[in-house]
Enzyme design. Structure first.
Site, PDB file in Angstrom:
ATOM      1  N   GLY A   4       0.800  -1.209   0.000  1.00  0.00           N
ATOM      2  CA  GLY A   4       0.000   0.000   0.000  1.00  0.00           C
ATOM      3  C   GLY A   4       0.835   1.262   0.000  1.00  0.00           C
ATOM      4  N   THR A   5       1.945   1.258   0.718  1.00  0.00           N
ATOM      5  CA  THR A   5       2.785   2.456   0.771  1.00  0.00           C
ATOM      6  C   THR A   5       3.325   2.800  -0.605  1.00  0.00           C
ATOM      7  OG1 THR A   5       3.379   2.262   3.109  1.00  0.00           O
ATOM      8  CG2 THR A   5       4.953   3.385   1.671  1.00  0.00           C
ATOM      9  N   ASN A  18      -7.222   4.599   8.970  1.00  0.00           N
ATOM     10  CA  ASN A  18      -6.572   3.403   9.509  1.00  0.00           C
ATOM     11  C   ASN A  18      -6.490   3.399  11.031  1.00  0.00           C
ATOM     12  OD1 ASN A  18      -4.637   5.583   9.133  1.00  0.00           O
ATOM     13  ND2 ASN A  18      -3.055   4.128   9.746  1.00  0.00           N
ATOM     14  N   GLN A  57      -7.503   0.150   3.976  1.00  0.00           N
ATOM     15  CA  GLN A  57      -8.253  -0.358   5.129  1.00  0.00           C
ATOM     16  C   GLN A  57      -9.675  -0.767   4.761  1.00  0.00           C
ATOM     17  OE1 GLN A  57      -7.098  -1.100   8.034  1.00  0.00           O
ATOM     18  NE2 GLN A  57      -5.058  -0.207   7.796  1.00  0.00           N
ATOM     19  N   HIS A 102      -1.679  -7.498   2.346  1.00  0.00           N
ATOM     20  CA  HIS A 102      -1.577  -8.112   3.680  1.00  0.00           C
ATOM     21  C   HIS A 102      -2.710  -7.707   4.607  1.00  0.00           C
ATOM     22  CE1 HIS A 102       0.252  -4.756   6.199  1.00  0.00           C
ATOM     23  NE2 HIS A 102       0.332  -4.255   4.976  1.00  0.00           N
ATOM     24  N   CYS A 118       2.428   1.733  11.150  1.00  0.00           N
ATOM     25  CA  CYS A 118       3.508   2.427  10.460  1.00  0.00           C
ATOM     26  C   CYS A 118       4.139   3.500  11.328  1.00  0.00           C
ATOM     27  CB  CYS A 118       2.991   3.049   9.163  1.00  0.00           C
ATOM     28  SG  CYS A 118       2.377   1.815   8.008  1.00  0.00           S
TER      29      CYS A 118
END
Length: 381
Positions: free
Chosen positions: A69-70, A152, A180, A202, A326
Site C-alpha cells: 500500500g505504501t 486506519n 483499510q 496483507h 507504520c
C-alpha cells in the site's frame, strides 16, 4: 492469544497460499522471458491482473502491481501529480490532515523537492471530511485530490462518492486509498467515482509485500521506478507473480464474503463498544460512531498511557495496538487524533482494536479485560 490488530496485518489465508505455491516452486518463470517457462508466468500474471481489475471496476491494463500500500500510495500521489504538472502545469495537491503517512509524506516530498502547494483539508471531531471543504480549496492548478476511504486509526469512513463528484466537476483526478476499506466496503469504481485506487494485500489475507494501484489510462502517471519497463512502463522491476496471484485470490475471497462479514462484524463491534464504554466510565470512542469500518473500535482512556494499557492487555492474552503500525514506537501523539481536535496528552492514551472478517463470537471477555487493564494502569499495577 487473541489477535485484534488486523488493521496492521492479517494472517495469510490458506486458499491464498495454495494459489501461490506453484509460482514459488515449479512455475517459477520470469514473466518477461520469451520462452515457455516465462510465458507461463506471464499468463498467470495477466490472469491475476484481470481478476483484480474485475473487482475494482477498472480496465485490465489500468492495474499496476506494487510492493504494498505504501508504494501504491506513493506512486499515485507523486506519479499523478508529476504527470499532471508536465501535462497541464498543475502544481497543487489536495488531501486531508488525517491521511496515512504514505500520503502525507508523498505530498510533503512534492512540496519540498518540486515546489508543489499542498492543501490539507480539515476534518471534524469524528474525522469526517466535508465535500464542501474539498470544493473550497480546488483551483485551476490542482493536480490531484487524494483521500482515504476509511481511516486506519479510528475507522471513520468518508463519503468518497460525494468528494469524487466535487473533484470531477472541477476536472481534477481523485485517488482513493482503500487499503483499510478492502474486504469491508464496496470497491467498485462505479460506486466510488475514483480515478485511482490503492490496496495492500496483507490486509486481505495475502502476504506482506503485495499491493496494487489501479489508475485510469487517461490519467498521466510519472513512474517512480525506472529500468526494464515492466507494468507498461509505469513500475519497472521483475513482477512478483506469486504475490500477484495471491493478492488477486485474497481480493476475490474478501469481496465474495464482504456483505455478510460486514453485517455480522458490525453487530459484534457495536456490542463490544457498548460494553467497553459501560465498563470504563472515562473511556471515549474515537471516530464516527456510525460511519466507521465494521472491524474497528478505537478509544481513548483518560488518565492512562495507551502503551501501558496494551502491555496489560497482552498479559491477559489480547493483542491490539495504539494506532497505525507504520508509526509504532513513536512518542508523538497520533496526528489523526490531534487533527480531530483531541488533546495531545489524551491522544497518547489511544488503543485500537481491529477485528478479522471471520469474527463470529461476542467480545464480552475482551471488554472485561480492557476494563481490568485500564484499572491496573491507573492503580500503578
Amino acid at each position: 492469544m487473541l489477535y485484534l490488530d488486523n488493521a496492521a496485518t492479517a494472517p495469510v489465508r490458506p486458499e491464498v497460499l495454495d494459489a501461490m505455491m506453484p509460482f514459488l516452486t515449479r512455475r517459477f518463470g520470469n514473466p518477461s522471458s520469451h520462452h515457455t517457462v516465462g510465458e507461463d508466468a506471464a499468463s498467470a500474471l495477466a490472469d491475476a491482473r484481470a481478476r483484480v481489475a474485475s473487482v475494482l471496476g477498472f480496465r485490465t491494463g489500468d492495474v499496476i502491481f506494487t510492493s504494498g500500500g505504501t508504494e501504491a500510495d506513493n506512486l499515485a500521489v507523486k506519479g499523478i501529480a508529476l504527470g499532471r504538472a508536465q501535462q497541464r502545469g498543475a502544481r497543487r495537491v489536495v488531501t486531508t490532515a488525517i491521511e496515512h503517512e504514505s500520503i502525507l509524506g508523498s505530498a510533503d516530498y512534492l512540496r519540498r523537492l518540486h515546489g508543489f502547494d499542498v492543501d490539507l483539508v480539515a476534518v471534524d471531531s469524528v474525522g469526517r471530511v466535508a465535500p464542501d471543504a474539498v470544493a473550497a480549496v480546488l483551483r485551476d492548478d490542482t493536480a490531484l485530490v487524494s483521500i482515504g476511504y476509511a481511516n486506519n486509526e479510528v475507522g471513520t469512513v468518508q463519503d468518497v462518492p460525494a468528494i469524487a463528484a466535487v473533484a470531477r466537476e472541477r476536472g481534477v483526478p481523485i485517488h482513493v486509498d482503500a487499503v483499510q476499506a478492502a474486504g469491508w466496503l464496496p470497491l467498485s469504481a462505479a460506486v466510488l467515482g475514483a480515478d485511482a485506487v490503492s490496496l495492500a494485500g496483507h490486509k486481505l489475507g495475502a502476504p506482506k509485500g503485495t499491493g496494487v494501484l489501479a489508475v485510469r489510462g487517461r490519467i498521466p502517471l510519472e513512474p517512480l521506478l525506472h529500468g526494464g519497463g515492466q507494468e507498461r512502463g509505469r513500475r519497472s522491476g521483475t513482477e512478483d507473480v506469486a504475490g500477484a496471484v495471491g493478492l488477486a485470490t485474497a481480493l476475490e475471497l474478501a469481496e465474495a464474503g464482504r456483505a455478510e462479514a460486514s453485517t455480522r462484524v458490525s453487530a459484534l463491534r457495536d456490542r463490544f463498544i457498548e460494553r467497553v464504554l459501560a465498563a470504563v466510565p472515562t473511556a471515549a470512542l474515537t471516530g464516527d460512531a456510525v460511519q466507521r469500518l465494521p472491524g474497528t473500535a478505537s478509544f481513548t482512556f483518560a488518565g492512562t498511557s495507551g502503551e501501558a494499557v496494551l502491555l496489560e492487555l497482552e498479559r491477559r492474552g489480547i493483542v491490539s495496538s495504539s494506532g497505525s503500525a507504520c508509526a509504532a514506537g513513536s512518542d508523538e501523539p497520533s496526528h489523526v487524533l490531534v487533527a480531530m481536535g483531541v488533546d495531545p496528552d489524551l491522544a497518547r492514551t489511544a488503543v485500537r482494536f481491529t477485528f478479522p472478517t471471520s469474527l463470529a463470537e461476542p467480545l464480552d471477555a475482551v471488554a472485561a479485560a480492557v476494563a481490568a487493564s485500564v484499572a491496573a494502569v491507573r492503580s500503578g499495577g
